[in-house]
Design a protein around this motif. Structure first.
Motif, PDB file in Angstrom:
ATOM      1  N   SER A   1      29.403 -15.722   3.678  1.00  0.00           N
ATOM      2  CA  SER A   1      28.653 -16.370   4.754  1.00  0.00           C
ATOM      3  C   SER A   1      29.062 -17.836   4.861  1.00  0.00           C
ATOM      4  O   SER A   1      29.510 -18.426   3.876  1.00  0.00           O
ATOM      5  CB  SER A   1      27.148 -16.266   4.502  1.00  0.00           C
ATOM      6  OG  SER A   1      26.806 -16.907   3.282  1.00  0.00           O
ATOM      7  N   PRO A   2      28.924 -18.460   6.041  1.00  0.00           N
ATOM      8  CA  PRO A   2      29.300 -19.870   6.198  1.00  0.00           C
ATOM      9  C   PRO A   2      28.347 -20.788   5.451  1.00  0.00           C
ATOM     10  O   PRO A   2      27.149 -20.509   5.329  1.00  0.00           O
ATOM     11  CB  PRO A   2      29.203 -20.095   7.716  1.00  0.00           C
ATOM     12  CG  PRO A   2      29.129 -18.741   8.320  1.00  0.00           C
ATOM     13  CD  PRO A   2      28.498 -17.850   7.305  1.00  0.00           C
ATOM     14  N   VAL A   3      28.872 -21.906   4.966  1.00  0.00           N
ATOM     15  CA  VAL A   3      28.044 -22.870   4.244  1.00  0.00           C
ATOM     16  C   VAL A   3      26.967 -23.457   5.152  1.00  0.00           C
ATOM     17  O   VAL A   3      25.859 -23.769   4.703  1.00  0.00           O
ATOM     18  CB  VAL A   3      28.926 -23.985   3.634  1.00  0.00           C
ATOM     19  CG1 VAL A   3      29.680 -24.763   4.706  1.00  0.00           C
ATOM     20  CG2 VAL A   3      28.084 -24.931   2.789  1.00  0.00           C
ATOM     21  N   LEU A   4      27.270 -23.607   6.446  1.00  0.00           N
ATOM     22  CA  LEU A   4      26.279 -24.168   7.370  1.00  0.00           C
ATOM     23  C   LEU A   4      25.038 -23.293   7.453  1.00  0.00           C
ATOM     24  O   LEU A   4      23.909 -23.808   7.523  1.00  0.00           O
ATOM     25  CB  LEU A   4      26.894 -24.351   8.758  1.00  0.00           C
ATOM     26  CG  LEU A   4      25.975 -24.935   9.837  1.00  0.00           C
ATOM     27  CD1 LEU A   4      25.430 -26.303   9.413  1.00  0.00           C
ATOM     28  CD2 LEU A   4      26.701 -25.036  11.170  1.00  0.00           C
ATOM     29  N   ILE A   5      25.210 -21.983   7.432  1.00  0.00           N
ATOM     30  CA  ILE A   5      24.061 -21.072   7.476  1.00  0.00           C
ATOM     31  C   ILE A   5      23.176 -21.287   6.257  1.00  0.00           C
ATOM     32  O   ILE A   5      21.943 -21.300   6.351  1.00  0.00           O
ATOM     33  CB  ILE A   5      24.542 -19.607   7.547  1.00  0.00           C
ATOM     34  CG1 ILE A   5      25.301 -19.361   8.852  1.00  0.00           C
ATOM     35  CG2 ILE A   5      23.357 -18.648   7.428  1.00  0.00           C
ATOM     36  CD1 ILE A   5      24.474 -19.546  10.097  1.00  0.00           C
ATOM     37  N   THR A   6      23.794 -21.463   5.100  1.00  0.00           N
ATOM     38  CA  THR A   6      23.035 -21.713   3.871  1.00  0.00           C
ATOM     39  C   THR A   6      22.238 -23.000   3.980  1.00  0.00           C
ATOM     40  O   THR A   6      21.049 -23.048   3.630  1.00  0.00           O
ATOM     41  CB  THR A   6      23.989 -21.787   2.662  1.00  0.00           C
ATOM     42  OG1 THR A   6      24.731 -20.573   2.570  1.00  0.00           O
ATOM     43  CG2 THR A   6      23.217 -21.997   1.373  1.00  0.00           C
ATOM     44  N   LEU A   7      22.871 -24.060   4.465  1.00  0.00           N
ATOM     45  CA  LEU A   7      22.186 -25.349   4.589  1.00  0.00           C
ATOM     46  C   LEU A   7      21.025 -25.266   5.584  1.00  0.00           C
ATOM     47  O   LEU A   7      19.926 -25.756   5.311  1.00  0.00           O
ATOM     48  CB  LEU A   7      23.178 -26.417   5.041  1.00  0.00           C
ATOM     49  CG  LEU A   7      24.233 -26.830   4.015  1.00  0.00           C
ATOM     50  CD1 LEU A   7      25.315 -27.682   4.675  1.00  0.00           C
ATOM     51  CD2 LEU A   7      23.590 -27.598   2.868  1.00  0.00           C
TER      52      LEU A   7
ATOM     53  N   LYS B   1      34.647 -31.836   0.325  1.00  0.00           N
ATOM     54  CA  LYS B   1      34.924 -31.768   1.766  1.00  0.00           C
ATOM     55  C   LYS B   1      33.796 -31.068   2.520  1.00  0.00           C
ATOM     56  O   LYS B   1      33.527 -31.393   3.681  1.00  0.00           O
ATOM     57  CB  LYS B   1      36.260 -31.068   1.995  1.00  0.00           C
ATOM     58  CG  LYS B   1      37.458 -31.926   1.577  1.00  0.00           C
ATOM     59  CD  LYS B   1      38.774 -31.233   1.791  1.00  0.00           C
ATOM     60  CE  LYS B   1      39.072 -30.229   0.703  1.00  0.00           C
ATOM     61  NZ  LYS B   1      40.450 -29.686   0.783  1.00  0.00           N
ATOM     62  N   ASP B   2      33.119 -30.135   1.865  1.00  0.00           N
ATOM     63  CA  ASP B   2      31.999 -29.442   2.511  1.00  0.00           C
ATOM     64  C   ASP B   2      30.795 -30.362   2.727  1.00  0.00           C
ATOM     65  O   ASP B   2      29.910 -30.036   3.525  1.00  0.00           O
ATOM     66  CB  ASP B   2      31.559 -28.242   1.672  1.00  0.00           C
ATOM     67  CG  ASP B   2      32.440 -27.020   1.910  1.00  0.00           C
ATOM     68  OD1 ASP B   2      33.240 -27.047   2.867  1.00  0.00           O
ATOM     69  OD2 ASP B   2      32.327 -26.045   1.142  1.00  0.00           O
ATOM     70  N   THR B   3      30.750 -31.504   2.026  1.00  0.00           N
ATOM     71  CA  THR B   3      29.623 -32.419   2.226  1.00  0.00           C
ATOM     72  C   THR B   3      29.564 -32.935   3.663  1.00  0.00           C
ATOM     73  O   THR B   3      28.494 -33.347   4.123  1.00  0.00           O
ATOM     74  CB  THR B   3      29.708 -33.629   1.269  1.00  0.00           C
ATOM     75  OG1 THR B   3      30.952 -34.318   1.464  1.00  0.00           O
ATOM     76  CG2 THR B   3      29.602 -33.186  -0.181  1.00  0.00           C
ATOM     77  N   SER B   4      30.693 -32.911   4.360  1.00  0.00           N
ATOM     78  CA  SER B   4      30.689 -33.374   5.755  1.00  0.00           C
ATOM     79  C   SER B   4      29.795 -32.509   6.633  1.00  0.00           C
ATOM     80  O   SER B   4      29.271 -32.974   7.656  1.00  0.00           O
ATOM     81  CB  SER B   4      32.114 -33.383   6.316  1.00  0.00           C
ATOM     82  OG  SER B   4      32.656 -32.066   6.328  1.00  0.00           O
ATOM     83  N   ILE B   5      29.587 -31.246   6.228  1.00  0.00           N
ATOM     84  CA  ILE B   5      28.775 -30.341   7.035  1.00  0.00           C
ATOM     85  C   ILE B   5      27.294 -30.673   6.919  1.00  0.00           C
ATOM     86  O   ILE B   5      26.496 -30.312   7.786  1.00  0.00           O
ATOM     87  CB  ILE B   5      29.052 -28.879   6.609  1.00  0.00           C
ATOM     88  CG1 ILE B   5      30.548 -28.576   6.742  1.00  0.00           C
ATOM     89  CG2 ILE B   5      28.251 -27.887   7.451  1.00  0.00           C
ATOM     90  CD1 ILE B   5      30.951 -27.201   6.252  1.00  0.00           C
ATOM     91  N   VAL B   6      26.916 -31.387   5.855  1.00  0.00           N
ATOM     92  CA  VAL B   6      25.502 -31.738   5.661  1.00  0.00           C
ATOM     93  C   VAL B   6      25.013 -32.663   6.773  1.00  0.00           C
ATOM     94  O   VAL B   6      23.807 -32.790   7.011  1.00  0.00           O
ATOM     95  CB  VAL B   6      25.283 -32.363   4.265  1.00  0.00           C
ATOM     96  CG1 VAL B   6      23.813 -32.666   4.003  1.00  0.00           C
ATOM     97  CG2 VAL B   6      25.807 -31.428   3.179  1.00  0.00           C
ATOM     98  N   SER B   7      25.942 -33.310   7.481  1.00  0.00           N
ATOM     99  CA  SER B   7      25.539 -34.140   8.621  1.00  0.00           C
ATOM    100  C   SER B   7      24.832 -33.315   9.691  1.00  0.00           C
ATOM    101  O   SER B   7      24.060 -33.846  10.495  1.00  0.00           O
ATOM    102  CB  SER B   7      26.762 -34.830   9.235  1.00  0.00           C
ATOM    103  OG  SER B   7      27.678 -33.871   9.745  1.00  0.00           O
ATOM    104  N   MET B   8      25.047 -31.990   9.694  1.00  0.00           N
ATOM    105  CA  MET B   8      24.430 -31.126  10.698  1.00  0.00           C
ATOM    106  C   MET B   8      22.920 -31.014  10.520  1.00  0.00           C
ATOM    107  O   MET B   8      22.210 -30.638  11.450  1.00  0.00           O
ATOM    108  CB  MET B   8      25.063 -29.730  10.648  1.00  0.00           C
ATOM    109  CG  MET B   8      26.555 -29.712  10.953  1.00  0.00           C
ATOM    110  SD  MET B   8      26.934 -30.283  12.624  1.00  0.00           S
ATOM    111  CE  MET B   8      26.226 -28.953  13.594  1.00  0.00           C
ATOM    112  N   ILE B   9      22.427 -31.316   9.315  1.00  0.00           N
ATOM    113  CA  ILE B   9      20.969 -31.316   9.118  1.00  0.00           C
ATOM    114  C   ILE B   9      20.425 -32.736   9.084  1.00  0.00           C
ATOM    115  O   ILE B   9      19.259 -32.951   8.715  1.00  0.00           O
ATOM    116  CB  ILE B   9      20.568 -30.540   7.842  1.00  0.00           C
ATOM    117  CG1 ILE B   9      21.183 -31.172   6.592  1.00  0.00           C
ATOM    118  CG2 ILE B   9      20.957 -29.081   7.961  1.00  0.00           C
ATOM    119  CD1 ILE B   9      20.682 -30.543   5.285  1.00  0.00           C
ATOM    120  N   GLY B  10      21.260 -33.719   9.441  1.00  0.00           N
ATOM    121  CA  GLY B  10      20.774 -35.075   9.640  1.00  0.00           C
ATOM    122  C   GLY B  10      20.967 -36.028   8.491  1.00  0.00           C
ATOM    123  O   GLY B  10      20.430 -37.145   8.533  1.00  0.00           O
TER     124      GLY B  10
END
Length: 216
Positions: A63-69, A156-165
């Protein structure tokens, strides 16, 4: 870009870089503990826990990391609890990357010769003593390069955490672009900062692999 804008942009990006580093360190620690625990359960646990450990690794690796976050950040709120974006980022990245780290550890555990267990039992060591005193140190040497590679992926995946603000490095870059434009320059600086963090680790992995190939 004027020197004033450049200075203010660098200040925001460096603050974001600090947040990224803190998030990375906390997630690496959490993901390593979760991954090691899942690997031990899958390798030595009873059938029920082995199935659960396998289900965990397959579920999050598929599953994508964004879904988990998003699930952790909004799911906790759905049940009436509040969670900080930093905590949600740490939990999400730890759980997600822990599934990959578990497979790294499992392959390392299985690479240790079975004779090590037999010799340890002859010497009177328990299974727990054998694992922590004999198997785990050898596993650490085997899995270190792929483990560092997985840590690079996590950073590098930490950049996706910006999607939750969360205001980490990528979020800071996006905020600057929204305010003053200059996307090429700003995202170029963001890329350079990620490179500065990740390049030394990637170089260490390459040197370690070359050293191992020479010794072999």
């Amino acid at each position: 870009m004027s020197s004033t804008l450049l200075f203010s942009s660098l200040s925001i990006l460096l603050q974001g870089l600090l947040a990224t580093l803190l998030l990375s360190v906390a997630s690496i620690a959490g993901g390593t503990l979760i991954g090691l625990f899942a690997a031990v359960l899958r390798s030595f646990g009873p059938p029920g826990t082995r199935f659960l450990a396998k289900l965990y690794t397959e579920l999050f690796r598929g599953s994508p990391v964004l879904i988990t976050l998003l699930f952790i950040y909004f799911g906790v709120s759905y049940f009436g609890y509040a969670i900080d974006v930093f905590a949600a980022g740490v939990v999400g990245l730890s759980v997600y990357q822990g599934a990959y780290i578990a497979e790294v550890f499992r392959s390392g555990i299985e690479a240790v010769p079975k004779g090590q267990w037999e010799v340890s039992q002859i010497l009177g060591l328990s299974k727990l003593q054998t694992f922590f005193s004999v198997v785990l140190p050898q596993t650490g040497k085997i899995v270190l390069p792929p483990l560092i590679g997985q840590y690079l992926s996590l950073i590098k995946d930490t950049s996706i955490v910006s999607m939750i603000g969360m205001s980490e490095l990528m979020h800071g870059g996006q905020a600057i672009v929204d305010r003053i434009g200059k996307p090429v320059e700003i995202y170029g600086l963001v890329a350079v900062l990620y490179f500065i963090v990740c390049f030394p680790l990637s170089q260490w992995v390459r040197r370690h692999d070359r050293r191992r190939s020479v010794l072999q």
